[in-house]
Design a protein around this motif. Structure first.
Motif, PDB file in Angstrom:
ATOM      1  N   ALA A 199       0.900  -1.149  -0.091  1.00 22.09           N
ATOM      2  CA  ALA A 199       0.038  -0.058  -0.071  1.00 22.09           C
ATOM      3  C   ALA A 199       0.866   1.359  -0.023  1.00 22.09           C
ATOM      4  CB  ALA A 199      -0.870   0.172   1.098  1.00 22.09           C
ATOM      5  N   ASP A 200       0.478   2.239  -0.823  1.00 20.22           N
ATOM      6  CA  ASP A 200       1.152   3.694  -0.656  1.00 20.22           C
ATOM      7  C   ASP A 200       0.217   4.321   0.407  1.00 20.22           C
ATOM      8  OD1 ASP A 200       2.497   3.728  -3.046  1.00 20.22           O
ATOM      9  OD2 ASP A 200       0.568   3.343  -4.144  1.00 20.22           O
ATOM     10  N   ARG A 201      -1.123   3.891   0.615  1.00 18.67           N
ATOM     11  CA  ARG A 201      -1.870   4.475   1.828  1.00 18.67           C
ATOM     12  C   ARG A 201      -2.669   3.511   2.172  1.00 18.67           C
ATOM     13  NH1 ARG A 201      -5.815   8.221   1.146  1.00 18.67           N
ATOM     14  NH2 ARG A 201      -5.808   8.023  -1.270  1.00 18.67           N
ATOM     15  N   VAL A 202      -3.183   3.597   3.722  1.00 17.09           N
ATOM     16  CA  VAL A 202      -4.018   2.683   4.384  1.00 17.09           C
ATOM     17  C   VAL A 202      -5.112   3.544   4.810  1.00 17.09           C
ATOM     18  CG1 VAL A 202      -2.536   0.998   4.555  1.00 17.09           C
ATOM     19  CG2 VAL A 202      -2.717   2.848   6.574  1.00 17.09           C
ATOM     20  N   CYS A 203      -6.337   3.123   4.626  1.00 18.84           N
ATOM     21  CA  CYS A 203      -7.620   3.788   5.362  1.00 18.84           C
ATOM     22  C   CYS A 203      -8.086   2.559   6.155  1.00 18.84           C
ATOM     23  CB  CYS A 203      -8.541   4.228   4.157  1.00 18.84           C
ATOM     24  SG  CYS A 203     -10.050   5.075   5.007  1.00 18.84           S
ATOM     25  N   HIS A 207     -17.443   0.794  12.174  1.00 17.72           N
ATOM     26  CA  HIS A 207     -18.399   1.304  12.353  1.00 17.72           C
ATOM     27  C   HIS A 207     -18.906   2.337  11.285  1.00 17.72           C
ATOM     28  CE1 HIS A 207     -18.319  -0.317  16.398  1.00 17.72           C
ATOM     29  NE2 HIS A 207     -17.326   0.056  16.684  1.00 17.72           N
ATOM     30  N   GLY A 208     -18.643   1.900  10.141  1.00 16.45           N
ATOM     31  CA  GLY A 208     -18.917   2.524   9.141  1.00 16.45           C
ATOM     32  C   GLY A 208     -18.414   4.141   8.902  1.00 16.45           C
ATOM     33  N   ARG A 209     -17.240   4.145   9.501  1.00 17.54           N
ATOM     34  CA  ARG A 209     -16.546   5.667   9.459  1.00 17.54           C
ATOM     35  C   ARG A 209     -15.093   5.329   8.953  1.00 17.54           C
ATOM     36  NH1 ARG A 209     -18.494  10.234  10.941  1.00 17.54           N
ATOM     37  NH2 ARG A 209     -20.562  10.059  12.078  1.00 17.54           N
ATOM     38  N   MET A 210     -14.504   6.318   8.464  1.00 20.06           N
ATOM     39  CA  MET A 210     -12.932   6.317   8.333  1.00 20.06           C
ATOM     40  C   MET A 210     -12.353   6.875   9.578  1.00 20.06           C
ATOM     41  SD  MET A 210     -14.330   5.434   5.519  1.00 20.06           S
ATOM     42  CE  MET A 210     -14.294   4.735   3.854  1.00 20.06           C
ATOM     43  N   ILE A 211     -11.633   6.100  10.113  1.00 19.09           N
ATOM     44  CA  ILE A 211     -10.881   6.748  11.422  1.00 19.09           C
ATOM     45  C   ILE A 211      -9.403   7.058  11.344  1.00 19.09           C
ATOM     46  CG2 ILE A 211     -12.728   5.530  13.070  1.00 19.09           C
ATOM     47  CD1 ILE A 211     -10.497   3.445  13.340  1.00 19.09           C
ATOM     48  N   HIS A 212      -8.910   6.395  10.294  1.00 20.66           N
ATOM     49  CA  HIS A 212      -7.593   6.917   9.968  1.00 20.66           C
ATOM     50  C   HIS A 212      -7.209   6.850   8.410  1.00 20.66           C
ATOM     51  CE1 HIS A 212      -3.157   7.535  10.709  1.00 20.66           C
ATOM     52  NE2 HIS A 212      -3.046   6.709   9.581  1.00 20.66           N
ATOM     53  N   GLU A 213      -6.429   7.772   8.085  1.00 19.36           N
ATOM     54  CA  GLU A 213      -5.913   7.682   6.626  1.00 19.36           C
ATOM     55  C   GLU A 213      -4.613   8.142   6.360  1.00 19.36           C
ATOM     56  OE1 GLU A 213      -7.270   9.195   2.037  1.00 19.36           O
ATOM     57  OE2 GLU A 213      -8.474   9.251   3.767  1.00 19.36           O
ATOM     58  N   GLY A 214      -3.529   7.695   5.940  1.00 23.74           N
ATOM     59  CA  GLY A 214      -2.196   7.824   5.798  1.00 23.74           C
ATOM     60  C   GLY A 214      -1.462   6.849   5.134  1.00 23.74           C
ATOM     61  N   THR A 215      -0.147   7.141   5.266  1.00 24.00           N
ATOM     62  CA  THR A 215       0.812   6.173   4.768  1.00 24.00           C
ATOM     63  C   THR A 215       1.038   4.905   5.844  1.00 24.00           C
ATOM     64  OG1 THR A 215       2.546   7.102   5.689  1.00 24.00           O
ATOM     65  CG2 THR A 215       2.113   7.745   3.353  1.00 24.00           C
TER      66      THR A 215
END
Length: 309
Positions: A199-203, A207-215
């Motif tokens: 992965a270049d990034r992970v999300c 609970h249906g929400r994005m709680i972190h996004e980044g490398t």
């Protein structure tokens, strides 16, 4: 990997409900051209729903869903993607070569049969009927079908489930080749080492929400825990009694310690065991980071539910 272009796939505040269940609760996601984005989360986090929206298989109740800047159900957008879902129903009596030719015919500029088979590692399966393949072989064929149309965007939903280690490594090599050609990939996986490797990034979802996004490195940095390994004669009970230590175990003579304040623990080790050898300190891996993030989100959700009640 920096990107200055408009995202080729996007969720903006997407909401999807099934009766009383909210599968996506204001989800935001952007996939840039030429990158691999790994979508991670426990079962029921909303990953499959998010992919279903981007594929145009289901409609959002609220928010924005775009594929190449268009409605995902438009044929112009769908001809530019390849899809490998967890479950695939394919004509069992057709040979692999026939399946590939049929699928390639739906695309304006597909790969040749030989190129597809070589890239996906199915050249030895072309004359065999799909129903007579093992589960891992069928997954390789499904991967071949996903890439045969020369897609600009590839959706891979748990692609290596059922594959042995060798087949998994070959699929990783093929994915890297596709990325080098400029293809974008949205990957969901339960194998965290797969996301770490590709992965270049992970999300991270829960609970249906994005709680972190980044490398991957940014995700690791969110976690304070570090792993310490060393050869020591100290007893587990002694080390476990140190307040800075979260967890300790012994494998043969080697101690494996998890601690938030690694520097303090290392000084204690050096002071308590003059014969200490082979000392190693590592930052948390993706698995620890993922576990800690989702645990924190679960605790916050439980607290909010109690307060609401």
């Amino acid at each position: 990997m920096p990107h200055n272009h408009e995202p080729i796939a996007r969720l903006g505040g997407a909401v999807k409900r099934y009766g009383q269940l909210t599968a996506l609760d204001g989800a935001d996601l952007q996939l840039q051209r030429g990158e691999l984005l790994a979508l991670l989360g426990p079962n029921g986090a909303g990953k499959t729903t998010a992919i279903g929206l981007l594929l145009g298989l289901i409609r959002a109740d609220a928010g924005t869903v775009e594929l190449f800047g268009q409605d995902p159900q438009r044929i112009e957008a769908r001809r530019r993607i390849g899809v490998m879902l967890q479950n695939a129903e394919l004509p069992p009596t057709l040979r692999v070569g026939e399946l590939l030719r049929l699928t390639a015919s739906y695309y304006p500029a597909p790969r040749t049969l030989a190129e597809t088979a070589e890239l996906a590692g199915v050249s030895d399966l072309l004359k065999r009927s799909y129903a007579k393949l093992s589960g891992g072989q069928q997954r390789r064929v499904q991967f071949a079908l996903a890439l045969c149309g020369r897609p600009e965007l590839l959706f891979l939903d748990e692609p290596t489930v059922g594959m042995d280690i060798e087949a998994r490594q070959k699929l990783w090599t093929a994915i890297r080749q596709l990325l080098a050609e400029g293809c974008s990939v949205l990957l969901t996986t339960h194998y965290l080492e797969e996301a770490e490797a590709l992965a270049d990034r992970v999300c991270v979802m829960t609970h249906g929400r994005m709680i972190h996004e980044g490398t991957v490195e940014e995700l690791r940095a969110r976690v304070a825990l570090k792993r310490i390994r060393c050869l020591s004669t100290l007893s587990i009970d002694t080390v476990r009694g140190w307040p800075e230590v979260n967890e300790v175990r012994r494998e043969n003579e080697r101690l494996h310690i998890t601690a938030a304040e690694a520097e303090v623990v290392v000084r204690r080790l050096l002071g308590a065991d003059l014969q200490l050898r082979e000392l190693e300190v590592q930052r948390a891996g993706l698995a620890e980071a993922f576990t800690e993030l989702t645990r924190d989100a679960d605790e916050a959700s439980d607290t909010n539910q109690r307060e609401a009640a």
